[in-house]
Design an enzyme around this catalytic site. Structure first.
Site, PDB file in Angstrom:
ATOM      1  N   PRO A  53      -1.782  -5.906  -5.734  1.00 41.82           N
ATOM      2  CA  PRO A  53      -1.721  -7.341  -4.785  1.00 41.82           C
ATOM      3  C   PRO A  53      -1.902  -8.563  -5.701  1.00 41.82           C
ATOM      4  O   PRO A  53      -1.225  -9.310  -5.063  1.00 41.82           O
ATOM      5  CB  PRO A  53      -3.219  -7.226  -4.543  1.00 41.82           C
ATOM      6  CG  PRO A  53      -3.899  -5.993  -5.142  1.00 41.82           C
ATOM      7  CD  PRO A  53      -3.027  -5.125  -5.844  1.00 41.82           C
ATOM      8  N   ILE A  81      -3.980  -0.365 -10.868  1.00 43.34           N
ATOM      9  CA  ILE A  81      -3.370  -0.061  -9.560  1.00 43.34           C
ATOM     10  C   ILE A  81      -4.002  -0.882  -8.438  1.00 43.34           C
ATOM     11  O   ILE A  81      -2.953  -1.933  -7.974  1.00 43.34           O
ATOM     12  CB  ILE A  81      -3.698   1.247  -9.318  1.00 43.34           C
ATOM     13  CG1 ILE A  81      -3.223   2.148 -10.336  1.00 43.34           C
ATOM     14  CG2 ILE A  81      -3.346   1.553  -7.876  1.00 43.34           C
ATOM     15  CD1 ILE A  81      -3.769   3.846 -10.020  1.00 43.34           C
ATOM     16  N   CYS A  82      -5.063  -1.033  -8.226  1.00 37.11           N
ATOM     17  CA  CYS A  82      -5.677  -1.815  -7.077  1.00 37.11           C
ATOM     18  C   CYS A  82      -5.867  -3.103  -7.224  1.00 37.11           C
ATOM     19  O   CYS A  82      -5.955  -3.865  -6.404  1.00 37.11           O
ATOM     20  CB  CYS A  82      -6.911  -0.878  -6.531  1.00 37.11           C
ATOM     21  SG  CYS A  82      -6.516   0.308  -5.764  1.00 37.11           S
ATOM     22  N   VAL A  83      -5.693  -3.725  -8.550  1.00 35.67           N
ATOM     23  CA  VAL A  83      -5.849  -5.015  -8.899  1.00 35.67           C
ATOM     24  C   VAL A  83      -4.453  -5.464  -9.208  1.00 35.67           C
ATOM     25  O   VAL A  83      -4.085  -6.524  -8.502  1.00 35.67           O
ATOM     26  CB  VAL A  83      -6.460  -5.396 -10.278  1.00 35.67           C
ATOM     27  CG1 VAL A  83      -6.598  -6.768 -10.780  1.00 35.67           C
ATOM     28  CG2 VAL A  83      -8.183  -5.030 -10.017  1.00 35.67           C
ATOM     29  N   TRP A  85      -8.853   0.314  -9.613  1.00 31.54           N
ATOM     30  CA  TRP A  85      -8.492   0.063 -11.023  1.00 31.54           C
ATOM     31  C   TRP A  85      -7.661  -0.939 -11.268  1.00 31.54           C
ATOM     32  O   TRP A  85      -6.659  -1.455 -10.662  1.00 31.54           O
ATOM     33  CB  TRP A  85      -8.082   1.363 -11.649  1.00 31.54           C
ATOM     34  CG  TRP A  85      -9.288   2.458 -11.445  1.00 31.54           C
ATOM     35  CD1 TRP A  85     -10.439   2.741 -11.677  1.00 31.54           C
ATOM     36  CD2 TRP A  85      -8.734   3.733 -10.937  1.00 31.54           C
ATOM     37  NE1 TRP A  85     -11.049   3.943 -11.484  1.00 31.54           N
ATOM     38  CE2 TRP A  85     -10.016   4.380 -10.961  1.00 31.54           C
ATOM     39  CE3 TRP A  85      -7.736   4.285 -10.250  1.00 31.54           C
ATOM     40  CZ2 TRP A  85     -10.074   5.685 -10.576  1.00 31.54           C
ATOM     41  CZ3 TRP A  85      -7.837   5.862  -9.815  1.00 31.54           C
ATOM     42  CH2 TRP A  85      -8.833   6.427 -10.025  1.00 31.54           C
TER      43      TRP A  85
END
Length: 218
Positions: A125, A120-122, A117
């Protein structure tokens, strides 16, 4: 902060400078995707993946706990059938040395990211990579969050960190740059026909009209 220029010709993406990372387009993440219509994200990320393939942009595929969250979206995997996604336990992709090493091995500094999502995961990083000197672009319409607010706040947060938001069709256009670039034009045309919605329909119509004129000699 991302170190790339934010204005001028050098701020635009080129295939030669770009590297694409696609993060966690998996069933579990899609199940709680509420910022966008899921079918739109499916369409857009496949279009983005096909564009990377058409322009020879190195692409890293990664998943998180795929034995529980499911395999990578089949439409994306089909674009890169030879590539095994890097399956992580780390939530933050940029903390997985295998992913970072794969990106650095390309020697490219314009990092294009899309994933689920967004918050979070975008964002994790993207913010870390920007702090390490990468010029980070996040493809907002090939990414999504658990709510509209979550997605929007993540994009705002990333912009504050110097990250550039962009849409998938804009990425394709910047990679193509010139309609006289005939080598990649057939691939770009095919991708637009398949994934660019009304733009693809309009392009097909234009092609039909031109073909009709050719037959009639007009």
């Amino acid at each position: 902060m991302s170190t790339g220029n934010k204005a001028g010709l050098d701020a635009l993406l080129t295939p030669e400078e770009s590297v694409l990372v696609l993060i966690d387009h998996q069933p579990f993440q899609f199940a709680n995707l509420n910022s966008h219509e899921p079918t739109m994200i499916v369409n857009n990320v496949i279009g983005l993946a096909k564009a990377a393939r058409a322009y020879d942009v190195p692409t890293i595929l990664t998943t998180v706990l795929e034995e529980r969250g499911g395999l990578l979206l089949q439409g994306v995997q089909d674009v890169f059938p030879e590539q095994q996604p890097i399956n992580r336990t780390l939530i933050n992709t940029w903390e997985d040395e295998r992913v970072v090493d794969a990106v650095k091995a390309t020697g490219r500094k314009k990092l294009v990211i899309a994933g689920l999502w967004t918050e979070i995961c975008v964002a994790m990083p993207a913010i870390q990579a920007a702090g390490e000197g990468f010029d980070v672009h996040v493809v907002t319409d090939a990414s999504g969050g658990i709510s509209q607010e979550a997605h929007d706040m993540a994009v705002r947060r990333m912009v504050q960190a110097g990250i550039t938001p962009i849409t998938w069709l804009a990425v394709l256009a910047e990679w193509q740059r010139d309609w006289a670039r005939e080598k990649t034009l057939p691939g770009a045309t095919r991708i637009m026909l398949e994934h660019a919605g009304a733009t693809g329909v309009a392009f097909a119509w234009e092609t039909q009209l031109l073909a009709g004129r050719s037959r009639t000699g007009a």
